[in-house]
Design an enzyme around this catalytic site. Structure first.
Site, PDB file in Angstrom:
ATOM      1  N   TYR A   6       0.843  -1.214   0.000  1.00  0.00           N
ATOM      2  CA  TYR A   6       0.000   0.000   0.000  1.00  0.00           C
ATOM      3  C   TYR A   6       0.874   1.259   0.000  1.00  0.00           C
ATOM      4  O   TYR A   6       0.730   2.127   0.861  1.00  0.00           O
ATOM      5  CB  TYR A   6      -0.931   0.055   1.218  1.00  0.00           C
ATOM      6  CG  TYR A   6      -1.661  -1.193   1.599  1.00  0.00           C
ATOM      7  CD1 TYR A   6      -2.862  -1.544   0.991  1.00  0.00           C
ATOM      8  CD2 TYR A   6      -1.166  -2.033   2.592  1.00  0.00           C
ATOM      9  CE1 TYR A   6      -3.548  -2.695   1.365  1.00  0.00           C
ATOM     10  CE2 TYR A   6      -1.832  -3.186   2.967  1.00  0.00           C
ATOM     11  CZ  TYR A   6      -3.025  -3.505   2.360  1.00  0.00           C
ATOM     12  OH  TYR A   6      -3.702  -4.644   2.728  1.00  0.00           O
TER      13      TYR A   6
ATOM     14  N   ASN B 102       5.132   7.876  -0.339  1.00  0.00           N
ATOM     15  CA  ASN B 102       5.335   8.749   0.819  1.00  0.00           C
ATOM     16  C   ASN B 102       6.361   8.174   1.801  1.00  0.00           C
ATOM     17  O   ASN B 102       7.363   8.821   2.120  1.00  0.00           O
ATOM     18  CB  ASN B 102       3.992   8.978   1.514  1.00  0.00           C
ATOM     19  CG  ASN B 102       4.072   9.928   2.676  1.00  0.00           C
ATOM     20  OD1 ASN B 102       4.512  11.064   2.531  1.00  0.00           O
ATOM     21  ND2 ASN B 102       3.655   9.482   3.855  1.00  0.00           N
TER      22      ASN B 102
ATOM     23  N   GLU C 191       1.555  -1.025  -5.028  1.00  0.00           N
ATOM     24  CA  GLU C 191       0.415  -0.099  -5.011  1.00  0.00           C
ATOM     25  C   GLU C 191      -0.481  -0.470  -6.191  1.00  0.00           C
ATOM     26  O   GLU C 191       0.020  -0.810  -7.257  1.00  0.00           O
ATOM     27  CB  GLU C 191       0.883   1.353  -5.118  1.00  0.00           C
ATOM     28  CG  GLU C 191      -0.218   2.384  -5.313  1.00  0.00           C
ATOM     29  CD  GLU C 191      -1.276   2.365  -4.229  1.00  0.00           C
ATOM     30  OE1 GLU C 191      -2.469   2.403  -4.580  1.00  0.00           O
ATOM     31  OE2 GLU C 191      -0.909   2.306  -3.028  1.00  0.00           O
TER      32      GLU C 191
ATOM     33  N   CYS D 189      -4.562   3.733  10.781  1.00  0.00           N
ATOM     34  CA  CYS D 189      -5.525   4.819  10.968  1.00  0.00           C
ATOM     35  C   CYS D 189      -6.754   4.337  11.737  1.00  0.00           C
ATOM     36  O   CYS D 189      -7.734   5.058  11.863  1.00  0.00           O
ATOM     37  CB  CYS D 189      -5.941   5.416   9.623  1.00  0.00           C
ATOM     38  SG  CYS D 189      -6.683   4.225   8.483  1.00  0.00           S
TER      39      CYS D 189
ATOM     40  N   GLU E 128      -4.249   8.257  14.545  1.00  0.00           N
ATOM     41  CA  GLU E 128      -3.284   7.475  13.778  1.00  0.00           C
ATOM     42  C   GLU E 128      -2.255   6.949  14.766  1.00  0.00           C
ATOM     43  O   GLU E 128      -1.872   7.649  15.711  1.00  0.00           O
ATOM     44  CB  GLU E 128      -2.608   8.368  12.738  1.00  0.00           C
ATOM     45  CG  GLU E 128      -1.908   7.616  11.635  1.00  0.00           C
ATOM     46  CD  GLU E 128      -2.670   7.692  10.307  1.00  0.00           C
ATOM     47  OE1 GLU E 128      -2.129   7.225   9.304  1.00  0.00           O
ATOM     48  OE2 GLU E 128      -3.805   8.185  10.305  1.00  0.00           O
TER      49      GLU E 128
END
EC number: 2.1.1.35
Length: 366
Positions: A218, A223, A239, A324, A358
């Site tokens: 993912y 990032n 991804e 999250c 988070e």
């Protein structure tokens, strides 16, 4: 909490409540005390979406109260970045004055950056024609003359009109280096930029003595993979979303990183490939046997890791897990704690003044 007033005076209390809640949830796993990372108390969100309300001769942004579903007019939004707040009144006034831009507009989405760039997407319940494009071009030019570094996009059913491009390039200072991240309109990006920086720096500290290679599932626009690349020999990341993969490839080149490889695959499919369950054509040119991935990084959606992926990640010496949703994190830890212990825990206040939080854990094999 109203859209135009934040309970800043209660920020410390809400952060303390989240810290206590996370600590209690993680106690069955003998987790250490969490490192707690504060958010800016206002102007922390780099994205915002508003419905547009037509009220006789007036036009304005609105949101809906989550409890009462009542319509709330929003002229300023202190949750969002200062750049979004500067643009909101200027943009809505310009749209209101031009019939070609105003007719059947129902939503405006904003995506801003710390580097001063912004995208505004105008959404319509009608077909967008040449008249709209001419009016939008004139609006874009005027906004740029007014000092906004803006991209303007029009959206309608099965239609997307870019006047220039559908992305902005963000620059984040991460542990002494400026990292360039291309962010694509309508694709996922971390909403709280200052918190994202702290998350990346925490992940770097957690892996500073790592050996071998890193596998990331993912990965989005890269990032974490790109920031963590400095701590590993090589990084292999997956991804599924095509725009995110394209952005990640750009970011690899822009940051002059030569040890990251992105594969466009769902995490579940990649798990099957690693386990030898299925063969995939897109992996024909990837030598999976050449990687020595001692560490795996996961940042799954709110649903957490599926059972097959949990089994797969349990085979790694170190698991770095950004979550999250602490409920699904704990559900995954019920299995992972049988083979790993939690050696680091972090709370990132990505969403101040809300119940959401988070968190991050580092798991090391027992």
């Amino acid at each position: 909490m109203t859209p135009e007033k934040l309970p800043i005076e209660h920020y410390d209390d809400q952060l303390a409540e989240k810290t206590a809640r996370l600590t209690a949830m993680m106690s069955p796993f003998n987790a250490p005390q969490p490192d707690v990372y504060r958010s800016p108390v206002s102007h922390y969100r780099m994205r915002a979406e508003f419905r547009v309300w037509h009220d006789e001769g007036d036009l304005y942004h609105i949101m809906f109260d989550q409890q009462t579903k009542a319509r709330v007019r929003v002229d300023q939004f202190p949750i969002a970045s200062e750049l979004i707040n500067r643009l909101m009144p200027v943009l809505i006034a310009a749209v209101k004055q031009d019939p070609a831009l105003r007719r059947k507009i129902f939503q405006i989405d904003y995506l801003s950056t710390r580097s001063g760039k912004i995208i505004a997407s105008l959404l319509y319940h009608r077909k967008l024609d040449d008249e709209w494009q001419q009016a939008a071009t004139a609006l874009r030019d005027q906004l740029r003359a007014d000092g906004f570094d803006i991209q303007l996009i029009g959206r309608a059913a099965k239609t997307k009109i870019m006047l220039d491009q559908d992305y902005v390039d963000e620059v984040l200072p991460v542990a002494g280096r400026d990292m360039i991240y291309r962010q694509v309109e309508n694709s996922f990006t971390q909403p709280n930029a200052e918190m994202n920086i702290q998350m990346l720096e925490w992940a770097l500290k957690a892996t500073e003595n790592a050996t071998g290679d890193l596998l990331e599932l993912y990965c989005g626009n890269g990032n974490f993979s790109l920031a963590l690349a400095r701590n590993f020999r090589r990084v292999l990341a997956t991804e599924i979303a095509k725009p995110s993969v394209a952005a990640a490839q750009f970011n690899i080149a822009a940051n002059q990183i030569d040890n990251v490889q992105i594969i466009r695959m769902a995490a579940e499919d990649f798990t099957q490939a690693l386990n030898g369950v299925r063969e995939f054509r897109r992996l024909q040119d990837v030598d999976l046997s050449g990687y020595e991935c001692n560490t795996i990084f996961v940042d799954p959606p709110r649903s957490g890791l599926d059972d097959e992926t949990v089994k797969m990640v349990a085979g790694y010496d170190r698991i770095l897990y950004i979550s999250c949703n602490p409920e699904t994190l704990c559900a995954n830890l019920e299995t992972l704690s049988k083979t790993h212990r939690v050696t680091r825990l972090a709370l990132f206040d990505q969403f101040p003044y809300t119940h959401h939080m988070e968190s991050g854990v580092l798991l090391e094999k027992i």
